[in-house]
Design an enzyme around this catalytic site. Sequence first.
Site, PDB file in Angstrom:
ATOM      1  N   LYS A 236       0.816  -1.222   0.000  1.00 26.32           N
ATOM      2  CA  LYS A 236       0.000   0.000   0.000  1.00 26.32           C
ATOM      3  C   LYS A 236       0.848   1.269   0.000  1.00 26.32           C
ATOM      4  O   LYS A 236       2.025   1.266   0.346  1.00 26.32           O
ATOM      5  CB  LYS A 236      -0.987  -0.030   1.168  1.00 26.32           C
ATOM      6  CG  LYS A 236      -2.154  -0.972   0.856  1.00 26.32           C
ATOM      7  CD  LYS A 236      -3.292  -0.869   1.814  1.00 26.32           C
ATOM      8  CE  LYS A 236      -4.413  -1.805   1.321  1.00 26.32           C
ATOM      9  NZ  LYS A 236      -5.452  -1.984   2.337  1.00 26.32           N
ATOM     10  N   ARG A 270      -3.810  -9.995   4.602  1.00 25.88           N
ATOM     11  CA  ARG A 270      -4.213 -10.000   3.185  1.00 25.88           C
ATOM     12  C   ARG A 270      -3.023  -9.500   2.374  1.00 25.88           C
ATOM     13  O   ARG A 270      -2.597  -8.364   2.555  1.00 25.88           O
ATOM     14  CB  ARG A 270      -5.428  -9.088   3.002  1.00 25.88           C
ATOM     15  CG  ARG A 270      -5.980  -9.035   1.596  1.00 25.88           C
ATOM     16  CD  ARG A 270      -7.183  -8.096   1.532  1.00 25.88           C
ATOM     17  NE  ARG A 270      -7.735  -8.053   0.201  1.00 25.88           N
ATOM     18  CZ  ARG A 270      -7.278  -7.272  -0.764  1.00 25.88           C
ATOM     19  NH1 ARG A 270      -6.249  -6.466  -0.562  1.00 25.88           N
ATOM     20  NH2 ARG A 270      -7.843  -7.296  -1.963  1.00 25.88           N
TER      21      ARG A 270
HETATM   22  C1  9MG Z   1     -10.232  -5.238  -1.064  1.00 26.02           C
HETATM   23  N1  9MG Z   1      -9.247  -4.722  -0.129  1.00 26.02           N
HETATM   24  C2  9MG Z   1      -8.199  -3.897  -0.405  1.00 26.02           C
HETATM   25  N2  9MG Z   1      -7.529  -3.628   0.708  1.00 26.02           N
HETATM   26  C3  9MG Z   1      -8.141  -4.297   1.707  1.00 26.02           C
HETATM   27  C4  9MG Z   1      -7.937  -4.401   3.086  1.00 26.02           C
HETATM   28  O1  9MG Z   1      -6.963  -3.740   3.691  1.00 26.02           O
HETATM   29  N3  9MG Z   1      -8.761  -5.167   3.801  1.00 26.02           N
HETATM   30  C5  9MG Z   1      -9.782  -5.832   3.214  1.00 26.02           C
HETATM   31  N4  9MG Z   1     -10.590  -6.583   3.982  1.00 26.02           N
HETATM   32  N5  9MG Z   1     -10.052  -5.753   1.901  1.00 26.02           N
HETATM   33  C6  9MG Z   1      -9.237  -4.992   1.174  1.00 26.02           C
END
Ligand code: 9MG
Length: 291
Positions: A236, A270
């Site tokens: 990010k 994730r």
């Molecule tokens: C779809 N998406 C993109 N970034 C995310 C994040 O940090 N958490 C979750 N649950 N979905 C995300």
Amino acid sequence: MLATSTPRLFLDGNVTRPFRCGAHTFDLARPLVMGVLNVTPDSFSDGGRFLDRQSALAHARRMRDDGADLIDIGGESTRPGALPVLEHEELERVIPLVETLSAEGAAVAVDTRKPGVMRAAIAAGAALVNDIGALTAPGALEACAAGTAGVCLMHMQGDPQTMQDSPGYADVVAEVRDFLVVRARACEAAGIGRERIVIDPGFGFGKTLAHNLALLRSLGALVTTGYPVLAGLSRKASLGTIVGRPVGERLAASLAAALAAVQRGATIVRVHDVRETVDALKVWNAAGLNP
Ligand code: 9MG
């Protein structure tokens, strides 16, 4: 505000266990890895790479073989500035993949805000609905309550088109936690059992670098709610700001962020780089650092 009165809800150690999502049950004895599969032309990291079904399936299977516990499939970009996608287009992108991968035994999450996509994905075998809107769309709670899939409730200030324009909070940690607890209780009231609920502070969704770092440092405030916490920091912009590197060169930063999150109590990370994250977590597990 719920800030000072939020009770510790249903703790086993720190977190509700096991986590049940559709046909899958995870005991959460170790952190889980959720691999990202974006079937969009415009996602911030891998937009356009997996629009073709065969390459999407190949990438999902690679992540599964590399140790991903869940595969998160998204057919609408959620990056800052992203434009919404029509429902029929999102369905066409996502549902065939959910069907195929679920039939192969993978635990598939579907990243969507649309109740129609949630219903179709659950019918196709999805294990988890991952909603950046925390099931606030009309009909979303009902769509999920009708099945047995798990739900990931994420905090976002604003919407993807404008969320990074000028995010602001009096107390980011308390506001995010209170919102998530309110949404989790709404899920429970709608019939989604607490063993099916995961919460997520939504790093980068209407948050400055300072907000993201405050949330990472204070992730424990979410963990003490008793709901398992998912953290999505992979590649990010905040990491890019810290290390001064473009999106394709943020692997080390993403690994450090994943480890920091699990050290603070996150139970699902994730990530885009599954193999590397799984390895990093194996070392972390072997060292017995689980909080
Ligand atoms: C779809 N998406 C993109 N970034 C995310 C994040 O940090 N958490 C979750 N649950 N979905 C995300």
